[in-house]
Design a protein around this motif. Structure first.
Motif, PDB file in Angstrom:
ATOM      1  N   ARG A 130      20.701  71.031  68.609  1.00 40.50           N
ATOM      2  CA  ARG A 130      21.423  70.779  67.353  1.00 40.50           C
ATOM      3  C   ARG A 130      21.918  72.118  66.809  1.00 40.50           C
ATOM      4  NH1 ARG A 130      18.925  65.414  64.499  1.00 40.50           N
ATOM      5  NH2 ARG A 130      18.540  64.345  66.472  1.00 40.50           N
ATOM      6  N   ILE A 131      23.203  72.196  66.636  1.00 40.79           N
ATOM      7  CA  ILE A 131      23.827  73.452  66.238  1.00 40.79           C
ATOM      8  C   ILE A 131      24.538  73.261  64.904  1.00 40.79           C
ATOM      9  CG2 ILE A 131      24.148  74.618  68.470  1.00 40.79           C
ATOM     10  CD1 ILE A 131      26.707  73.024  68.801  1.00 40.79           C
ATOM     11  N   PRO A 132      24.756  74.365  64.170  1.00 40.10           N
ATOM     12  CA  PRO A 132      25.397  74.221  62.858  1.00 40.10           C
ATOM     13  C   PRO A 132      26.883  73.909  62.960  1.00 40.10           C
ATOM     14  CG  PRO A 132      24.907  76.522  63.309  1.00 40.10           C
ATOM     15  CD  PRO A 132      24.361  75.753  64.457  1.00 40.10           C
ATOM     16  N   ILE A 133      27.436  73.496  61.848  1.00 40.47           N
ATOM     17  CA  ILE A 133      28.852  73.147  61.779  1.00 40.47           C
ATOM     18  C   ILE A 133      29.699  74.387  61.499  1.00 40.47           C
ATOM     19  CG2 ILE A 133      30.442  71.939  60.191  1.00 40.47           C
ATOM     20  CD1 ILE A 133      28.367  69.619  60.331  1.00 40.47           C
ATOM     21  N   LEU A 134      29.083  75.388  60.877  1.00 40.90           N
ATOM     22  CA  LEU A 134      29.791  76.639  60.555  1.00 40.90           C
ATOM     23  C   LEU A 134      29.386  77.747  61.507  1.00 40.90           C
ATOM     24  CD1 LEU A 134      29.615  77.390  56.717  1.00 40.90           C
ATOM     25  CD2 LEU A 134      31.635  76.973  58.077  1.00 40.90           C
ATOM     26  N   GLU A 135      30.381  78.526  61.916  1.00 38.72           N
ATOM     27  CA  GLU A 135      30.093  79.708  62.741  1.00 38.72           C
ATOM     28  C   GLU A 135      31.011  80.830  62.255  1.00 38.72           C
ATOM     29  OE1 GLU A 135      27.894  79.989  65.278  1.00 38.72           O
ATOM     30  OE2 GLU A 135      27.562  77.942  66.008  1.00 38.72           O
ATOM     31  N   GLN A 136      30.735  82.039  62.745  1.00 38.03           N
ATOM     32  CA  GLN A 136      31.659  83.145  62.464  1.00 38.03           C
ATOM     33  C   GLN A 136      32.991  82.848  63.148  1.00 38.03           C
ATOM     34  OE1 GLN A 136      29.842  86.814  63.750  1.00 38.03           O
ATOM     35  NE2 GLN A 136      27.962  86.298  62.660  1.00 38.03           N
ATOM     36  N   THR A 137      34.077  83.110  62.436  1.00 34.00           N
ATOM     37  CA  THR A 137      35.416  82.820  62.968  1.00 34.00           C
ATOM     38  C   THR A 137      35.630  83.481  64.332  1.00 34.00           C
ATOM     39  OG1 THR A 137      36.188  82.704  60.708  1.00 34.00           O
ATOM     40  CG2 THR A 137      37.880  82.989  62.417  1.00 34.00           C
ATOM     41  N   GLU A 138      35.144  84.704  64.446  1.00 34.24           N
ATOM     42  CA  GLU A 138      35.349  85.492  65.654  1.00 34.24           C
ATOM     43  C   GLU A 138      34.819  84.797  66.924  1.00 34.24           C
ATOM     44  OE1 GLU A 138      37.253  87.901  65.682  1.00 34.24           O
ATOM     45  OE2 GLU A 138      36.837  88.721  67.677  1.00 34.24           O
ATOM     46  N   LEU A 139      33.747  84.018  66.761  1.00 33.29           N
ATOM     47  CA  LEU A 139      33.178  83.315  67.921  1.00 33.29           C
ATOM     48  C   LEU A 139      34.239  82.416  68.556  1.00 33.29           C
ATOM     49  CD1 LEU A 139      30.746  82.307  69.707  1.00 33.29           C
ATOM     50  CD2 LEU A 139      30.388  80.556  67.958  1.00 33.29           C
ATOM     51  N   PHE A 140      34.991  81.700  67.738  1.00 31.32           N
ATOM     52  CA  PHE A 140      35.993  80.776  68.283  1.00 31.32           C
ATOM     53  C   PHE A 140      37.220  81.524  68.797  1.00 31.32           C
ATOM     54  CE2 PHE A 140      33.696  78.214  65.040  1.00 31.32           C
ATOM     55  CZ  PHE A 140      32.991  77.447  65.951  1.00 31.32           C
ATOM     56  N   ALA A 141      37.608  82.573  68.063  1.00 36.12           N
ATOM     57  CA  ALA A 141      38.779  83.335  68.503  1.00 36.12           C
ATOM     58  C   ALA A 141      38.507  83.930  69.885  1.00 36.12           C
ATOM     59  CB  ALA A 141      39.092  84.426  67.491  1.00 36.12           C
ATOM     60  N   ARG A 142      37.283  84.447  70.071  1.00 36.99           N
ATOM     61  CA  ARG A 142      36.959  85.099  71.343  1.00 36.99           C
ATOM     62  C   ARG A 142      36.762  84.107  72.482  1.00 36.99           C
ATOM     63  NH1 ARG A 142      33.404  89.565  70.404  1.00 36.99           N
ATOM     64  NH2 ARG A 142      32.515  89.179  72.454  1.00 36.99           N
TER      65      ARG A 142
ATOM     66  N   THR B  41      34.193  79.583  59.975  1.00 35.96           N
ATOM     67  CA  THR B  41      35.082  78.507  60.428  1.00 35.96           C
ATOM     68  C   THR B  41      34.268  77.256  60.705  1.00 35.96           C
ATOM     69  OG1 THR B  41      36.724  80.031  61.335  1.00 35.96           O
ATOM     70  CG2 THR B  41      36.653  77.843  62.312  1.00 35.96           C
ATOM     71  N   LEU B  42      34.811  76.113  60.266  1.00 35.44           N
ATOM     72  CA  LEU B  42      34.205  74.825  60.631  1.00 35.44           C
ATOM     73  C   LEU B  42      34.472  74.628  62.120  1.00 35.44           C
ATOM     74  CD1 LEU B  42      35.353  72.419  57.776  1.00 35.44           C
ATOM     75  CD2 LEU B  42      33.080  73.333  58.171  1.00 35.44           C
TER      76      LEU B  42
ATOM     77  N   GLU C  24      35.163  72.864  68.019  1.00 35.36           N
ATOM     78  CA  GLU C  24      34.598  72.329  69.263  1.00 35.36           C
ATOM     79  C   GLU C  24      33.175  72.868  69.370  1.00 35.36           C
ATOM     80  OE1 GLU C  24      35.004  74.126  72.984  1.00 35.36           O
ATOM     81  OE2 GLU C  24      34.052  75.710  71.827  1.00 35.36           O
ATOM     82  N   ALA C  25      32.416  72.398  70.359  1.00 29.49           N
ATOM     83  CA  ALA C  25      30.998  72.759  70.380  1.00 29.49           C
ATOM     84  C   ALA C  25      30.617  73.775  71.451  1.00 29.49           C
ATOM     85  CB  ALA C  25      30.158  71.502  70.568  1.00 29.49           C
ATOM     86  N   THR C  26      31.435  73.907  72.493  1.00 28.19           N
ATOM     87  CA  THR C  26      31.026  74.759  73.626  1.00 28.19           C
ATOM     88  C   THR C  26      30.712  76.190  73.176  1.00 28.19           C
ATOM     89  OG1 THR C  26      32.469  73.397  74.962  1.00 28.19           O
ATOM     90  CG2 THR C  26      31.656  75.407  75.988  1.00 28.19           C
ATOM     91  N   ALA C  27      31.585  76.753  72.320  1.00 25.21           N
ATOM     92  CA  ALA C  27      31.372  78.132  71.868  1.00 25.21           C
ATOM     93  C   ALA C  27      30.015  78.264  71.172  1.00 25.21           C
ATOM     94  CB  ALA C  27      32.494  78.537  70.916  1.00 25.21           C
ATOM     95  N   SER C  28      29.672  77.277  70.332  1.00 27.57           N
ATOM     96  CA  SER C  28      28.395  77.338  69.611  1.00 27.57           C
ATOM     97  C   SER C  28      27.216  77.185  70.569  1.00 27.57           C
ATOM     98  CB  SER C  28      28.305  76.229  68.561  1.00 27.57           C
ATOM     99  OG  SER C  28      29.417  76.243  67.725  1.00 27.57           O
ATOM    100  N   VAL C  29      27.371  76.313  71.554  1.00 22.56           N
ATOM    101  CA  VAL C  29      26.271  76.109  72.508  1.00 22.56           C
ATOM    102  C   VAL C  29      26.035  77.401  73.296  1.00 22.56           C
ATOM    103  CG1 VAL C  29      25.471  74.755  74.503  1.00 22.56           C
ATOM    104  CG2 VAL C  29      26.703  73.615  72.657  1.00 22.56           C
ATOM    105  N   VAL C  30      27.132  78.061  73.678  1.00 25.56           N
ATOM    106  CA  VAL C  30      27.004  79.334  74.406  1.00 25.56           C
ATOM    107  C   VAL C  30      26.363  80.388  73.488  1.00 25.56           C
ATOM    108  CG1 VAL C  30      28.290  81.212  75.511  1.00 25.56           C
ATOM    109  CG2 VAL C  30      28.903  78.842  75.993  1.00 25.56           C
ATOM    110  N   ARG C  31      26.816  80.435  72.243  1.00 29.62           N
ATOM    111  CA  ARG C  31      26.206  81.387  71.299  1.00 29.62           C
ATOM    112  C   ARG C  31      24.698  81.173  71.208  1.00 29.62           C
ATOM    113  NH1 ARG C  31      23.669  80.344  67.538  1.00 29.62           N
ATOM    114  NH2 ARG C  31      24.822  78.530  66.818  1.00 29.62           N
TER     115      ARG C  31
END
Ligand code: HAM
Length: 424
Positions: free
Chosen positions: A39-51, A76-77, A80-87
């Motif tokens: 279970r991962i959060p809905i908010l992440e640092q914007t940079e995670l998605f840009a990268r 950033t809301l 998608e989820a892959t970036a958060s799962v990798v983080r």
């Protein structure tokens, strides 16, 4: 009166039972295939998605809900989820004990796209990701999981498209070929395609502008430019899919809207959905974990768009609604008091029971029992209380029988629970 924000929606009680049913099936299947929930959060640092998704993708360029929080951080809301799962895999060193991890996550994503049928600004995804394995059979096994899920839902008119996007060795060669193709046709492409052509010419295959679609018809195919290792990998994926007897179409235009993919990519399309016909999409992302600061571990996964899936299942929502097993129609204050106790005792025994709290007539209570779709009604007035027996009516067959009050709960449980009448 307040209204929903455009592109957002409520999922109403009439539909939630079907959502729960679908989520139940997929959770069971994922766990059978060895996945654990993250279970991962809905908010992440914007940079995670840009990268990860890529700075020159539609998602990052135009669709993210990004804001500066009171501390000055850009958040950033998640689109998608892959970036958060990798983080999360990197941050918690989930690779430390065993780099092979199979993780799934279910939840809402946010993209500020133009709303239309099948396209929302908040939508739900079921995500599955596998880390630590290069083997092409893993890609095929993930596709098998996805197609088994679709089979269990008895959906038809579904087609699987697959492609390979190569690797850092062979893709640059293909990009050059595409750039040369584009150079001679710049008047045929939209300004977005032309702007992105140096950095990311593959985007032309993903552009929704009809003229661009038309203009790419004669574009070179990446499948002709794969290096030996990527070609062998793709051949193996296809062989495994053949072994599973999963039909597929090879689609060299399938580049996906996110930049992290390498080698296998795939999408599941549904005829009945119209313009937004992708129910699921995914692929391999062997460089992403390392690019985000983790170990050099490969990844592969997919996401299912739950809202679109629900559109395909729309006609079935009603049959999953939970109806009461029993409605107690009690008349008069003494009986209602007894009924209130029975309701609680029956619920303890998992009999879904409802009663009236508005002192209504027998006729209107029975009308309500019908409206709720109760399997049975228990009718009890002052006379039944005196005589020591209530009347149990099967709402489908209309058969009635007397139930002695001294063991009412036990007898009703025995009578109703084993039967499935009205038990949904
Ligand atoms: P995606 O293709 O962007 O991939 O999204 C996956 C699915 O989410 C789509 O096939 C579609 O069903 C649904 N979807 C996307 N946008 C919307 C929208 N605006 N409204 C309704 N449904 C939508 C990914 O997100 C990747 N993270 C998948 C993945 C996982 N790749 C590897 N692992």
């Amino acid at each position: 009166m307040f209204k929903l924000v455009r592109g957002f929606k409520d999922i109403l009680p009439a539909d939630t039972a079907l959502w729960q049913h679908v989520e139940g099936i997929v959770r069971e299947l994922l766990e059978d295939f060895g996945f654990s929930e993250l279970r991962i959060p809905i908010l992440e640092q914007t940079e995670l998605f840009a990268r990860s998704i890529g700075a020159s993708t539609d998602i990052v360029e135009k669709e993210m809900y990004t804001f500066t929080d009171r501390g000055g951080a850009s958040l950033t809301l998640r689109p998608e989820a892959t970036a958060s799962v990798v983080r999360s895999y990197i941050e918690h060193q989930l690779y430390a004990k065993d780099p092979v991890r199979k993780l799934y996550t279910i939840g809402p994503m946010f993209r500020r796209e133009r709303p239309q049928k099948g396209r929302y600004r908040q939508f739900y995804q079921i995500n599955a990701e596998v880390f630590g394995l290069h083997d092409p059979r893993v890609d095929a096994e993930l596709i098998l999981l996805l197609m088994t899920f679709i089979d269990r839902l008895e959906l038809s008119g579904i087609m699987l498209h697959i492609n390979s996007l190569g690797c850092p060795e062979c893709r640059p060669r293909f990009k050059d070929a595409l750039k040369s193709f584009l150079a001679g046709r710049s008047e045929q492409f939209c300004s977005d395609c032309l702007r992105r052509r140096h950095e990311n010419p593959l985007r032309i295959f993903d552009c929704k502008v009809p003229a661009c679609k038309e203009a790419t018809m004669e574009a070179p195919s990446i499948l002709d430019d794969l290096c030996e290792a990527c070609r062998a990998h793709f051949e193996n994926v296809k062989r495994s899919l053949d072994g599973f007897e999963i039909p597929y179409q090879i689609n060299h235009r399938l580049v996906r809207g996110l930049d992290y993919y390498t080698r296998t990519t795939f999408e599941v399309l549904a005829d009945a959905l119209g313009a937004q016909d992708a129910v699921a999409g995914g692929g391999r992302y062997d460089g992403l974990v390392k690019a985000l600061g983790g170990p050099d571990q490969p990844g592969v996964g997919f996401a299912i768009g739950v809202d679109r899936l629900m559109e395909l299942l729309a006609g079935r929502a009603q049959s999953f609604q939970k109806r009461p097993h029993l409605y107690i129609a009690a008349l008069g204050p003494n009986t209602q008091e007894r009924a209130f106790e029975w309701v609680q005792d029956l619920r303890k025994n998992k009999v879904r029971t409802e009663m009236d709290f508005q002192d209504r007539s027998l006729k209107s209570q029975m009308r309500r029992a019908n409206k709720l779709g109760a399997g049975y009604a228990l009718i009890v007035g002052e006379r039944e209380l005196d005589e020591g027996a209530a009347v149990l009516r099967n709402m489908t067959t209309k058969e009635e029988e007397g139930i002695p009050l001294d063991d009412l709960v036990g007898l009703v449980v025995k009578k109703i629970k084993p039967s499935t009448a009205g038990s949904r």
